[in-house]
Design a protein around this motif. Structure first.
Motif, PDB file in Angstrom:
ATOM      1  N   ARG A   1       2.746   2.078   2.135  1.00 32.17           N
ATOM      2  CA  ARG A   1       1.547   2.501   2.858  1.00 32.17           C
ATOM      3  C   ARG A   1       0.922   1.287   3.532  1.00 32.17           C
ATOM      4  O   ARG A   1       0.675   0.267   2.889  1.00 32.17           O
ATOM      5  CB  ARG A   1       0.555   3.121   1.886  1.00 32.17           C
ATOM      6  N   ARG A   2       0.670   1.443   4.810  1.00 29.70           N
ATOM      7  CA  ARG A   2      -0.015   0.384   5.554  1.00 29.70           C
ATOM      8  C   ARG A   2      -1.491   0.434   5.183  1.00 29.70           C
ATOM      9  O   ARG A   2      -2.164   1.449   5.386  1.00 29.70           O
ATOM     10  CB  ARG A   2       0.171   0.602   7.054  1.00 29.70           C
ATOM     11  N   ILE A   3      -1.993  -0.664   4.634  1.00 25.88           N
ATOM     12  CA  ILE A   3      -3.375  -0.681   4.154  1.00 25.88           C
ATOM     13  C   ILE A   3      -4.284  -1.531   5.036  1.00 25.88           C
ATOM     14  O   ILE A   3      -5.500  -1.357   4.999  1.00 25.88           O
ATOM     15  CB  ILE A   3      -3.454  -1.149   2.682  1.00 25.88           C
ATOM     16  N   LEU A   4      -3.691  -2.440   5.794  1.00 25.95           N
ATOM     17  CA  LEU A   4      -4.410  -3.281   6.753  1.00 25.95           C
ATOM     18  C   LEU A   4      -3.436  -3.639   7.867  1.00 25.95           C
ATOM     19  O   LEU A   4      -2.214  -3.499   7.695  1.00 25.95           O
ATOM     20  CB  LEU A   4      -4.916  -4.574   6.103  1.00 25.95           C
ATOM     21  N   ASP A   5      -3.943  -4.139   8.957  1.00 25.54           N
ATOM     22  CA  ASP A   5      -3.075  -4.592  10.028  1.00 25.54           C
ATOM     23  C   ASP A   5      -2.153  -5.695   9.492  1.00 25.54           C
ATOM     24  O   ASP A   5      -2.624  -6.724   9.011  1.00 25.54           O
ATOM     25  CB  ASP A   5      -3.913  -5.127  11.195  1.00 25.54           C
ATOM     26  N   GLY A   6      -0.855  -5.450   9.515  1.00 23.87           N
ATOM     27  CA  GLY A   6       0.124  -6.418   9.041  1.00 23.87           C
ATOM     28  C   GLY A   6       0.334  -6.426   7.537  1.00 23.87           C
ATOM     29  O   GLY A   6       1.031  -7.295   7.017  1.00 23.87           O
ATOM     30  N   VAL A   7      -0.277  -5.482   6.819  1.00 22.29           N
ATOM     31  CA  VAL A   7      -0.157  -5.452   5.356  1.00 22.29           C
ATOM     32  C   VAL A   7       0.264  -4.050   4.902  1.00 22.29           C
ATOM     33  O   VAL A   7      -0.404  -3.057   5.192  1.00 22.29           O
ATOM     34  CB  VAL A   7      -1.485  -5.827   4.660  1.00 22.29           C
ATOM     35  N   THR A   8       1.384  -4.009   4.173  1.00 20.42           N
ATOM     36  CA  THR A   8       1.883  -2.761   3.598  1.00 20.42           C
ATOM     37  C   THR A   8       2.026  -2.955   2.094  1.00 20.42           C
ATOM     38  O   THR A   8       2.446  -4.015   1.635  1.00 20.42           O
ATOM     39  CB  THR A   8       3.259  -2.402   4.209  1.00 20.42           C
ATOM     40  N   VAL A   9       1.665  -1.930   1.334  1.00 21.38           N
ATOM     41  CA  VAL A   9       1.816  -2.004  -0.122  1.00 21.38           C
ATOM     42  C   VAL A   9       2.744  -0.882  -0.579  1.00 21.38           C
ATOM     43  O   VAL A   9       2.727   0.222  -0.023  1.00 21.38           O
ATOM     44  CB  VAL A   9       0.455  -1.919  -0.851  1.00 21.38           C
ATOM     45  N   THR A  10       3.544  -1.190  -1.580  1.00 19.81           N
ATOM     46  CA  THR A  10       4.415  -0.212  -2.228  1.00 19.81           C
ATOM     47  C   THR A  10       4.276  -0.404  -3.728  1.00 19.81           C
ATOM     48  O   THR A  10       4.399  -1.533  -4.223  1.00 19.81           O
ATOM     49  CB  THR A  10       5.894  -0.417  -1.829  1.00 19.81           C
TER      50      THR A  10
END
Length: 185
Positions: A147-156
């Motif tokens: 899931r993209r949580i911020l511009d340029g940041v994805t968390v799994t």
């Protein structure tokens, strides 16, 4: 990218770490420091960072030393989303309510003793109302769904096998094609 450690360093309680990326600040866990009343009260109420400056929180699991200080974080001005697994969210509801109940009952007992000693009453670390408010910021996610949580940041979140809902937190950072991966366990 910078990583700052603000808890669970040299001990095992009060897990709090800040990942700074570009102009963003991500808090990894917000645990309750558990120890002697005077020391833990000070460490839990006074954050070594400004809660209002945080963009979001990633929660690895629902143990109190990882999520137990979220009500204080919200009470001190944090207004970002809290991402965790759906099972962690469900457990955190029960555990944060229970923790608030314990905080209130503990202060009730302490204040009876303080009254006899003509000392002013103390307040709980946080109240049930504050715990309830903090729960409104939670966003449950399923395992293995980036899931993209911020511009340029994805968390799994990946199953950590620790307690129900516990997660290995994979954070993928993309700074104009320069990619980095952090695994928070």
């Amino acid at each position: 990218m910078h990583l700052h450690f603000h808890g669970a360093v040299g001990n095992t309680t009060g897990s709090r770490h800040i990942l700074s990326f570009k102009e963003r600040r991500i808090l990894l866990d917000c645990g309750l420091f558990q120890g002697r009343r005077e020391t833990s009260q000070d460490l839990n109420l006074n954050f070594p960072f400004d809660p209002e400056s945080l963009d979001l929180l990633l929660l690895s699991h629902a143990h109190i030393d990882h999520c137990g200080n979220i009500p204080n974080l919200v009470n001190r001005g944090f207004r970002g989303p809290i991402y965790c697994t759906t099972a962690t969210h469900d457990l955190a509801v029960a555990l944060l309510r229970d923790s608030a109940h314990i905080q209130e009952k503990d202060v009730e007992y302490v204040n009876k003793k303080r009254l006899r000693q003509n000392l002013p009453p103390v307040k709980p670390l946080y109240t049930m109302q504050q715990a309830e408010e903090s729960l409104t910021y939670f966003n449950g996610m399923y395992y293995n769904r980036p899931r993209r949580i911020l511009d340029g940041v994805t968390v799994t979140f990946q199953d950590a096998g620790h307690i129900l809902g516990s997660a290995l937190t994979v954070i993928d950072l993309d700074d104009n094609g320069h990619r980095q991966r952090i695994l928070f366990t």
